[in-house]
Write an enzyme that holds these catalytic residues in place. Structure first.
Site, PDB file in Angstrom:
ATOM      1  N   ASP A 136      -9.900  -4.808  -4.826  1.00 44.06           N
ATOM      2  CA  ASP A 136      -9.120  -4.227  -3.732  1.00 44.06           C
ATOM      3  C   ASP A 136      -9.987  -3.391  -2.786  1.00 44.06           C
ATOM      4  OD1 ASP A 136      -6.138  -3.354  -2.840  1.00 44.06           O
ATOM      5  OD2 ASP A 136      -7.455  -1.601  -2.819  1.00 44.06           O
TER       6      ASP A 136
ATOM      7  N   HIS B 202      -8.262  -5.142   0.128  1.00 46.39           N
ATOM      8  CA  HIS B 202      -7.003  -4.426   0.331  1.00 46.39           C
ATOM      9  C   HIS B 202      -6.191  -4.941   1.519  1.00 46.39           C
ATOM     10  CE1 HIS B 202      -4.168  -1.194  -0.214  1.00 46.39           C
ATOM     11  NE2 HIS B 202      -4.277  -0.884   1.062  1.00 46.39           N
TER      12      HIS B 202
ATOM     13  N   SER C 257       0.838  -1.192   0.000  1.00 44.10           N
ATOM     14  CA  SER C 257       0.000   0.000   0.000  1.00 44.10           C
ATOM     15  C   SER C 257       0.882   1.255   0.000  1.00 44.10           C
ATOM     16  CB  SER C 257      -0.944  -0.044   1.209  1.00 44.10           C
ATOM     17  OG  SER C 257      -1.949   0.938   1.122  1.00 44.10           O
TER      18      SER C 257
END
Length: 301
Positions: free
Chosen positions: A224, A279, A104
């Site tokens: 995601d 995610h 991320s």
């Protein structure tokens, strides 16, 4: 020779071959540096660390223990500088280089380190669901930091000198206000060689440093739910109509602004798209690990 002795010898040969295979993987594994994401900490990377240690016993794995949780909201240049100093000794002691996994926001930090570190020895950079070409989406992370502002108005705060004090603002790429992005984005626009501000000018060495990568692995997927557009994990971006423009159709690629096209033409970019992964699940998902991470960390010769 009895059947029992024969079976024992066969079993011994099998075990020796397995041990040899593990030792071979261990001996050819480079140290791996893992950088966590926004509002995460070292402990959130334990699932990935554990899987790596089981797959490659003895391989050095270093998880960054800086800018955890709320501290991850600090400006990205501050994070790049501190983590770069923290991993310097790891790089210096790795004669054959290191690999970096950035999850991320951590992928952007890793990218900043790679582009600005003239003596880096990063072999493979795995960007794990990272907004490499910006974020434009009012996800839960943004609503947590700015609860009373809708997506279309974020630019009013983020494209200011005050707003750039937040890591999120450093890679906010509003396709409806790209002039503001080029003027105020103090991190992403600078790395992309898109900033129009003189003190945010791109340095030629940053392209040279980027091209020292032997492999860039871009991991992301359509489910995601946080990275917006999700194709940003593979350098895609929204146009002014919020249609996704893939990496190879963007000016930063066509102009080879920081080396992306050159790296791609050399066959050094791997795109790994996995559907069905949320995610926060990327670093713990077995399929993601076996398809997008494991094949690129060690040479099992």
């Amino acid at each position: 020779m009895s059947m029992g002795v024969h079976r024992w010898i066969s079993f011994s040969i099998l075990m020796c071959s397995l041990v040899y295979d593990i030792d071979a993987k261990t001996l050819t594994c480079k140290p791996v540096i893992i950088i966590h994401g926004i509002l995460d900490g070292r402990s959130e990377m334990e699932d990935l660390t554990s899987r790596m240690e089981q797959t490659f016993p003895g391989a050095p794995v270093h998880v960054i223990n800086l800018f955890n949780y709320m501290e991850s909201l600090r400006p990205l240049w501050q994070q790049v500088g501190a983590i770069r100093r923290d991993i310097k000794s790891i790089m210096n002691s790795a004669d054959n280089g290191v690999n970096i996994i950035g999850f991320s926001q951590g992928g952007l930090v890793a990218r900043g380190i790679i582009q600005t570190m003239d003596d880096h020895n990063v072999d493979t950079f795995i960007a794990l669901s990272s907004p490499l070409n910006g974020q434009y989406g009012g996800t839960s992370y943004f609503r947590w930091v700015f609860p009373n502002i809708v997506k279309r108005n974020f630019f009013k705060i983020l494209y200011t000198r005050y707003g750039q004090r937040w890591s999120i603002a450093n890679y906010w790429r509003d396709p409806h206000h790209l002039d503001g992005y080029r003027m105020y984005s103090s991190f992403l626009a600078q790395l992309n060689n898109e900033s129009v501000v003189e003190y945010n000018s791109f340095r030629n060495s940053w392209k040279t440093n980027f091209l020292r990568l032997k492999r860039l692995v871009l991991v992301g997927g359509p489910d995601d739910g946080v990275i917006t557009p999700w194709q940003s994990s593979q350098f895609g971006a929204f146009d002014s109509d919020e249609n996704v423009v893939p990496m190879r159709n963007l000016q930063i690629y066509e102009n080879d602004s920081f080396g992306l096209k050159t790296l791609d033409n050399a066959g050094n970019i791997v795109e790994c798209v996995i559907p069905g992964v949320e995610h926060t699940k990327w670093h713990g998902d077995a399929t993601v690990f076996h398809k997008c991470i494991e094949p690129f960390l060690c040479d099992s010769k």
